[in-house]
Motif scaffolding. Structure first.
Motif, PDB file in Angstrom:
ATOM      1  N   UNK A   1     -28.124   9.389 -27.125  1.00  0.00           N
ATOM      2  CA  UNK A   1     -29.097   8.448 -27.371  1.00  0.00           C
ATOM      3  C   UNK A   1     -29.144   7.223 -26.783  1.00  0.00           C
ATOM      4  N   UNK A   2     -28.716   6.919 -25.816  1.00  0.00           N
ATOM      5  CA  UNK A   2     -28.618   5.589 -25.058  1.00  0.00           C
ATOM      6  C   UNK A   2     -29.793   5.982 -23.876  1.00  0.00           C
ATOM      7  N   UNK A   3     -30.610   4.702 -23.849  1.00  0.00           N
ATOM      8  CA  UNK A   3     -31.657   4.598 -22.720  1.00  0.00           C
ATOM      9  C   UNK A   3     -31.117   3.224 -22.001  1.00  0.00           C
ATOM     10  N   UNK A   4     -31.197   3.298 -20.668  1.00  0.00           N
ATOM     11  CA  UNK A   4     -30.790   2.128 -19.694  1.00  0.00           C
ATOM     12  C   UNK A   4     -31.688   1.069 -19.630  1.00  0.00           C
ATOM     13  N   UNK A   5     -31.476   0.034 -19.624  1.00  0.00           N
ATOM     14  CA  UNK A   5     -32.326  -1.214 -19.498  1.00  0.00           C
ATOM     15  C   UNK A   5     -32.886  -1.280 -17.863  1.00  0.00           C
ATOM     16  N   UNK A   6     -33.946  -0.765 -17.883  1.00  0.00           N
ATOM     17  CA  UNK A   6     -34.379  -0.580 -16.452  1.00  0.00           C
ATOM     18  C   UNK A   6     -34.450  -2.034 -15.644  1.00  0.00           C
ATOM     19  N   UNK A   7     -34.627  -2.959 -16.295  1.00  0.00           N
ATOM     20  CA  UNK A   7     -34.664  -4.381 -15.460  1.00  0.00           C
ATOM     21  C   UNK A   7     -33.068  -4.816 -14.948  1.00  0.00           C
ATOM     22  N   UNK A   8     -32.201  -4.215 -15.669  1.00  0.00           N
ATOM     23  CA  UNK A   8     -30.756  -4.489 -15.226  1.00  0.00           C
ATOM     24  C   UNK A   8     -30.379  -3.764 -13.959  1.00  0.00           C
TER      25      UNK A   8
ATOM     26  N   UNK B   1     -27.750  -0.724  -1.931  1.00  0.00           N
ATOM     27  CA  UNK B   1     -28.730   0.226  -2.619  1.00  0.00           C
ATOM     28  C   UNK B   1     -28.852  -0.573  -3.983  1.00  0.00           C
ATOM     29  N   UNK B   2     -30.200  -0.064  -4.524  1.00  0.00           N
ATOM     30  CA  UNK B   2     -30.143  -0.738  -5.997  1.00  0.00           C
ATOM     31  C   UNK B   2     -29.487   0.320  -6.821  1.00  0.00           C
ATOM     32  N   UNK B   3     -28.776  -0.402  -7.755  1.00  0.00           N
ATOM     33  CA  UNK B   3     -27.831   0.307  -8.813  1.00  0.00           C
ATOM     34  C   UNK B   3     -28.505   0.119 -10.044  1.00  0.00           C
TER      35      UNK B   3
ATOM     36  N   UNK C   1     -21.700   1.459 -13.147  1.00  0.00           N
ATOM     37  CA  UNK C   1     -23.192   1.786 -12.997  1.00  0.00           C
ATOM     38  C   UNK C   1     -23.598   2.936 -13.923  1.00  0.00           C
ATOM     39  N   UNK C   2     -24.825   3.077 -14.217  1.00  0.00           N
ATOM     40  CA  UNK C   2     -25.295   4.245 -15.074  1.00  0.00           C
ATOM     41  C   UNK C   2     -25.014   5.455 -14.816  1.00  0.00           C
TER      42      UNK C   2
END
Length: 352
Positions: A206-213, A131-133, A168-169
């Motif tokens: 206030x953290x936003x994940x890097x969607x490309x990672x 699965x995509x993580x 993982x996030x």
């Protein structure tokens, strides 16, 4: 071709779910020393039939849209006088010859097996299907937030929060909630350097994940078992919410479907592959388990409720009132079947 595929898929899905359910009743009855007269997949005349060494008739019937296990004497549970009048040799292996707690296990074993089947399937999918993580890499830090003030920067990887390793996030979010009552000790990887910061408890860091990672991953054995149990619970809870919304009028009853809907969805899943088909089997198994636990006298949940009430009041239920309750239960089941069939027929033929 699609119709044939749907029929084949329906037989596979229903066959698996019904067989496992009835197998639960069968195994529990054998364990309790109660005789099982018939184990049937489907209704009507038998296509295949054989006897085992214990005298149980195993049948594959011509209308494979369900199944049943015929347990010796279970129909006498509200007619104790009939059981009392049996000669001693006829009481051997009778449902009423075993204590109430064993009767409870026999009744509960069907839905238990349905939930176990769903758990096993979901766990297997989590373990063997990648699965995509979302990796715990920071893509953006909101200005003037907790994380911004602590010095967290875009590109940082969250390695650990307190004593919990983060891979993982989703784990990051869970760890943040666990740390909501104290300042969290957060270990970051910045390039090749480890950096430690302290983040105060807040609704948002206030953290936003890097969607490309992202990364394709399979879950390990124990994580897979946990994820499978959680998915089984979530699907059960979702169905209960939907049923509640239908009863209260928040959701239309037109969304309910019969075996025609099951056939269509199962056929689509079969065309998509094994994992999709197994997912449908797991979902239907959960649905059957939840529906059977509803407290209607003709369902397993109704019989379990009766056994609990009898244990509390210390006397057996029966008589005309119980006969009426069972009749009402059957009328509700037949009405539900008619409603779902009408919904599907109206949908297929475009009837408003």
């Amino acid at each position: 071709m699609q119709i044939i595929l749907s029929i084949i898929a329906l037989l596979i899905v229903l066959g698996a779910v019904v067989f496992v359910h009835e197998l639960g009743h069968f195994w529990a009855a054998r364990w309790a020393g109660v005789r099982v007269d018939t184990f049937s997949i489907g209704f009507g005349p038998a296509i295949l039939k054989w006897h085992d060494k214990h005298g149980t008739v195993w049948k594959l019937a011509c209308l494979p849209l369900g199944g049943y296990v015929s347990i010796y004497g279970q129909e006498d549970m509200f007619d104790r006088k009939k059981y009392a009048e049996l000669p001693d040799d006829k009481k051997n292996g009778h449902y009423l010859s075993v204590p109430a707690w064993k009767q409870f296990i026999i009744v509960a074993a069907g839905v238990t097996m349905n939930f176990i089947l769903a758990w096993i399937i979901y766990s297997g999918i989590f373990m063997f299907q990648p699965r995509q993580v979302q990796l715990p890499v920071v893509g953006q830090v909101i200005q003037e937030s907790i994380a911004f003030d602590a010095g967290v920067k875009p590109g940082d990887t969250i390695v650990r929060i307190d004593d919990k390793k983060i891979t993982n996030w989703g784990e990051l979010i869970i760890a943040k909630e666990l740390a909501s009552g104290h300042n969290a000790d957060v270990l970051l990887l910045r390039g090749e350097k480890l950096v430690r910061v302290e983040l105060a408890p807040a609704e948002r860091w206030g953290l936003v994940a890097d969607g490309s990672k992202t990364e394709l991953r399979k879950k390990g054995f124990f994580d897979g078992l946990y994820a499978g149990a959680r998915e089984t619970y979530n699907q059960s809870k979702t169905l209960l919410v939907v049923l509640k919304q239908i009863i209260t009028g928040e959701r239309s009853s037109k969304q309910l479907g019969s075996f025609i809907t099951i056939a269509e969805v199962s056929g689509q899943a079969l065309a998509m592959g094994l994992v999709a088909l197994l997912s449908i089997i797991a979902l239907l198994s959960v649905n059957l388990g939840v529906i059977n636990l509803l407290p209607l006298p003709v369902l397993d949940g109704g019989y379990l409720l009766i056994l609990i009430i009898e244990a509390i009041i210390r006397r057996k239920l029966g008589g005309r009132g119980m006969e009426i309750a069972i009749l009402i239960g059957w009328l509700l089941i037949i009405g539900l079947f008619a409603l779902t069939m009408w919904n599907d027929i109206a949908r297929v033929f475009g009837i408003n």
